[in-house]
Design an enzyme around this catalytic site. Structure first.
Site, mmCIF file in Angstrom:
data_model
loop_
_atom_site.group_PDB
_atom_site.id
_atom_site.type_symbol
_atom_site.label_atom_id
_atom_site.label_comp_id
_atom_site.label_asym_id
_atom_site.label_seq_id
_atom_site.Cartn_x
_atom_site.Cartn_y
_atom_site.Cartn_z
ATOM 1 N N ARG A 15 28.592 30.275 52.464
ATOM 2 C CA ARG A 15 29.373 31.735 52.686
ATOM 3 C C ARG A 15 27.933 32.669 52.921
ATOM 4 N NH1 ARG A 15 31.752 33.580 46.345
ATOM 5 N NH2 ARG A 15 29.654 32.656 46.192
ATOM 6 N N LYS A 75 24.345 34.898 46.369
ATOM 7 C CA LYS A 75 24.186 34.283 45.618
ATOM 8 C C LYS A 75 22.749 34.817 44.954
ATOM 9 C CE LYS A 75 26.277 32.490 42.768
ATOM 10 N NZ LYS A 75 27.091 31.995 41.984
ATOM 11 N N TYR A 94 25.053 39.315 44.062
ATOM 12 C CA TYR A 94 25.497 38.546 43.015
ATOM 13 C C TYR A 94 24.284 38.012 41.818
ATOM 14 C CZ TYR A 94 30.043 38.585 44.313
ATOM 15 O OH TYR A 94 31.165 39.733 45.045
ATOM 16 N N HIS A 96 24.039 38.067 38.192
ATOM 17 C CA HIS A 96 24.228 37.440 36.616
ATOM 18 C C HIS A 96 23.185 36.660 36.375
ATOM 19 C CE1 HIS A 96 28.747 37.192 38.241
ATOM 20 N NE2 HIS A 96 28.061 36.751 39.716
ATOM 21 N N GLU A 118 28.264 42.463 40.778
ATOM 22 C CA GLU A 118 28.997 42.487 39.787
ATOM 23 C C GLU A 118 28.976 43.269 38.845
ATOM 24 O OE1 GLU A 118 25.036 40.719 38.455
ATOM 25 O OE2 GLU A 118 26.408 40.525 39.565
ATOM 26 N N ASP A 270 29.494 31.618 35.436
ATOM 27 C CA ASP A 270 27.904 32.478 35.720
ATOM 28 C C ASP A 270 27.848 33.664 35.021
ATOM 29 O OD1 ASP A 270 27.874 32.442 38.638
ATOM 30 O OD2 ASP A 270 29.419 32.804 39.511
#
Length: 376
Positions: A15, A75, A94, A96, A118, A270
């Site tokens: 992505r 990410k 993101y 996490h 998130e 995740d």
């Protein structure tokens, strides 16, 4: 503002954080956009399309980090990037954090402003930047469960939907949020017998109205999970505690009661995973076996369908990227408390309670950080 778009370097991540169409809108709003060469290749967006949209191609990640005031990722930053991040630089991706103490401490040292897709919320309290990827991961989870139930993939040799005269597979879904709902929708569509567990009666009532009759909705409890785990052919872990570690609902002891060659698809990986024996895997090596149970724990499931995922991600993130670029993160967070809930870390201090609790670190209210953070 100068906005940077990086090429993803996490294993098998295809992505990109912004499409050329999104770049064009940023540029028309007066922002300068830097793009690392090849950033969009995995999603079939070549450099020329970014340049046509008004982006400036720069030499590599170090140059993006050197110049950009806000850096976009899909990410979390990887270890090779840690030393490039500047104090006060806004990172929007993101994260996490609760799944990685190493990442958490590295970002504390960087003193960057870390805004997590998130945990950002909308006016209704939903998770607008997690939702599109959760929709994709949920739908993929049912597909992967069906695939790995095939004997050639190491599974029990069961067709998810069965055939006339032969019972279909039984699937247990833990969690009735976006991931669980989409997983149930696809598994039911394939003809499986689905059991979906959640702890919210209002949510179960809603799902009773939208899911088909081959989905049985049950109140989640340890007893219910124990009873069903040994009866099903596949378990899909879809639990989410925003910003915090996922609860371990499938213990090693419970795993031993499951049917041999059953499949666990742990979409919660995740956030650390909801199965005690889960560990992150990749698209090239997606499964491993513990006690005769196949575990599918790919941490970037939507990366397997980057054309769909990148478009869906940009659709969701672009309004927030614009708000941050137009106003700066402090003003944007003040004007929209949902953006404020996305701010996980500022100047080495943690503003997300779930992250602080995960590693027993100090927690600081965002209001105390808004005047101390660096950057625009």
């Amino acid at each position: 503002m100068i906005v940077g778009i990086l090429k993803e370097i996490k294993t098998e991540e295809n992505r990109v954080s912004m499409t050329p169409a999104g770049v064009e809108i940023l540029v028309k709003n007066g922002h300068r956009v830097l793009v690392e060469p090849g950033a969009g290749a995995g999603s079939e967006f070549d450099d020329a399309r970014y340049e046509q949209a008004g982006a400036v191609m720069v030499a590599g990640p170090a140059e993006v980090y050197r110049q950009a005031e806000m850096v976009l990722h899909v990410k979390e930053p990887q270890p090779a990037e840690y030393g490039m991040i500047r104090p006060g630089q806004v990172l929007f991706t993101y994260f996490h954090f609760a799944a990685s103490e190493e990442l958490t401490r590295a970002m504390m040292v960087s003193r960057a402003v870390c805004i997590a897709y998130e945990t950002l919320t909308d006016q209704s309290g939903g998770l607008p930047l997690l939702t599109p990827m959760s929709e994709i991961a949920g739908r993929m989870a049912a597909q992967e469960a069906a695939r790995y139930l095939e004997r050639s993939q190491g599974g029990r040799g069961i067709l998810m939907g069965g055939v006339p005269g032969v019972a279909p597979a039984r699937v247990l879904i833990l969690g009735g949020g976006v991931v669980g709902t989409e997983a149930a929708r696809i598994a039911c569509g394939l003809g499986a017998t689905v059991h979906l567990l959640d702890t919210s009666l209002p949510r179960l009532r809603h799902l009773a109205e939208v899911l088909p009759g081959n989905c049985t909705l049950l109140m989640s409890s340890p007893a219910a999970i124990r009873e069903l785990a040994g009866q099903v052919d596949a378990v899909i872990g879809a639990v989410l505690l925003p910003g915090a570690k996922a609860p371990k609902l499938i213990t090693r002891e419970l795993l031993a009661t499951m049917k041999q060659r059953a499949v666990v698809v742990d979409v919660a990986i995740d956030q650390g995973g909801c199965c005690e024996t889960s560990r992150p895997t990749t698209h090239s090596r997606p499964v491993f076996e513990v006690d005769g149970i196949l575990h599918y724990c790919v941490a970037n499931m939507p990366g397997a369908v980057p054309l769909t995922s990148t478009l869906a991600l940009t659709n969701a993130t672009l309004p927030y990227v614009l708000a941050l670029a137009d106003k700066g993160w402090q003003r944007a967070a003040q004007d929209d408390p949902g953006i404020g809930r996305g701010v996980n870390m500022v100047d080495g201090r943690i503003a997300c309670q779930g992250v602080a609790e995960a590693f027993d670190l100090p927690f600081t209210l965002l209001a105390a950080l808004e005047t101390s953070g660096h950057g625009p």
